[in-house]
Each structure stands twice: as structure tokens, then as C-alpha cells.
Write a protein that holds these residues in place. Structure first.
Motif: not given
Length: 250
Positions: A15-39
Motif C-alpha cells: 500500500d505504501a509503495q502504491e501511495k508513493t507511486r501515485q504521489m510521484a505520478c501526480t507530481f510529474i503531471e503537475a510539473v509537466g503541465l506547468r511547463m507546458g509539456f504535451p501528454r
């Protein structure tokens, strides 16, 4: 994938591993969107993160450092190149919103800390490249969504839903376990199922008929398996996992 993931997890719970995985993906998406990266850049960075975690222990690298490095590598792979410092500056605004200067819009971070984070990013970049054996050829499911949607004559609404489901699939290890065309086909099938049974009624009876036809086609084994180089077990298995993910992380 499961056995390699278990090995690198160590004493950390699933569960902790999955939680960390989702936090990382959320972080990547947040930074990527702010930088204007495509999907495609964001999705590849998330998949690179999952792959990195198969080879390196969770306790050795925090998810912020790895996420920043995978974004940097992904940006290079898709010719959306940004300097390491550019990624770090945006990442700081996501991680430390209270430290953002109201005038400059940049987080007030110590110079030594910035230099150290840049060093970490470049060091992890090398490790990320090793996990993909320096293979810079990237295939993704998104182009197959478009190609298959045209071949199957799906509606625009259903195609957009399949695209969003495909984006969600990059937050899981599915993209490491199945080829891109299989993931794309599964997302189209799941989109048709959702449009038929769970989503609000489609805007026209014609669209509803097309969605039902897609469901009927992929609900049973048939010639489509050889045509699309996929099998019904993988298709249905992937659909269930993506659907479960969407329910768990709406």
C-alpha cells in the motif's frame, strides 16, 4: 514486473509503495503541465519512473528526485527539451508553494540546494537511461488510440474518453507489462463499456449504436485478435485494472 517491484520494495508495504507511486505520478503531471509539456512527455516520464523503481530500491532515491530526472529524460526523448534548472524551478513551485515569490513567481530556494538538486538530477538521469538500455525509441499508446478509433469508426466523445483512460494507464505499471497497441485497444474497449453502461447517455442513438457494436466485438474472441495482434485475455485483464484504478483514484 511484480517480482522485480517486490524485490525493490524491501520492507515497505504494498500500500505504501502504491501511495508513493501515485504521489510521484501526480507530481510529474503537475510539473509537466506547468511547463507546458504535451501528454506524451508526461506519460513517458511516468512510465520511466515505474521502470526505474524496478531496478533501484525505494529507500535509495526519493520520488521527487526520480520524478524530476524522468521528466528531464522524457523531455529529451520527445524533443520537448528543457534545461535541468528549468525543471527544478517549476518543481520547487509545486513542492513549496509557500516559498514562491509573489513578484517573480519563483520559489526562494538556497543556491547551494539548487546546485545539489541539479547534481542529483543529472546523476539519476544516467541511471534512468541505463534502465532503458539507452534505447531512445519510444512507442506510446496514444497514436494507436487515434488510429484504431478511425478504423473502428468510434465517436469523438468515446475517443476522448479512451484518450483520458490511456493517460490514466501511465499512472500504473500496465504500460510496462503490455505493448502500446494492446493498451490502446483496451482503453477503447473500456471507454465503450463505460459509455454504454455507466456514463450519461450519448448524444445520439448513432453514437450509442457504435459504442455497443464495439462492446459486442471485443467481448468475445474472434478475427479481431489476429487483426490487432491482441488477445481477449490481455484485453479484458487490462480493462479491469484500468477501471479499478479509475475507481480508486478518481
Amino acid at each position: 514486473v511484480a517480482s522485480m517491484s517486490l524485490k525493490q520494495r524491501g520492507n515497505v508495504s504494498e500500500d505504501a509503495q502504491e501511495k508513493t507511486r501515485q504521489m510521484a505520478c501526480t507530481f510529474i503531471e503537475a510539473v509537466g503541465l506547468r511547463m507546458g509539456f504535451p501528454r506524451k512527455t508526461i506519460g513517458t516520464a511516468q512510465t520511466l519512473y515505474h521502470r526505474f523503481r524496478l531496478f533501484f530500491s525505494m529507500k535509495d532515491f526519493n520520488y521527487f528526485d526520480v520524478s524530476q530526472a524522468t521528466l528531464y529524460v522524457s523531455a529529451k526523448l520527445h524533443d520537448t527539451i528543457k534545461k535541468p534548472q528549468d525543471i527544478l524551478e517549476v518543481a520547487y513551485t509545486v513542492r513549496y508553494p509557500n516559498a514562491v515569490n509573489a513578484v517573480t513567481g519563483i520559489a526562494d530556494i538556497d543556491g547551494e540546494r539548487k546546485a545539489e538538486d541539479r547534481r542529483k538530477l543529472l546523476a539519476i538521469e544516467r541511471l534512468v537511461l541505463e534502465t532503458i538500455s539507452f534505447n531512445f525509441t519510444i512507442q506510446m499508446a496514444f497514436p494507436y488510440i487515434i488510429k484504431f478509433a478511425r478504423q473502428l469508426d468510434t465517436s469523438k466523445d468515446l475517443s476522448r474518453l479512451a484518450w483520458r483512460l490511456c493517460a490514466d494507464s501511465h499512472r500504473t505499471v500496465i504500460t510496462l507489462e503490455y505493448p502500446p497497441h494492446s493498451v490502446a485497444l483496451s482503453c477503447l474497449y473500456l471507454a465503450a463499456l463505460l459509455a454504454t453502461f455507466e456514463a450519461p447517455p450519448l448524444s445520439s442513438s448513432e453514437e450509442a449504436t457504435k459504442a455497443q457494436a464495439l462492446v459486442d466485438l471485443f467481448s468475445h474472441a474472434g478475427e479481431w485478435e489476429s487483426k490487432y495482434l491482441a488477445n481477449i485475455e490481455d484485453l479484458h485483464g487490462t480493462c479491469i485494472r484500468v477501471y479499478y484504478f479509475v475507481l480508486t483514484y478518481p
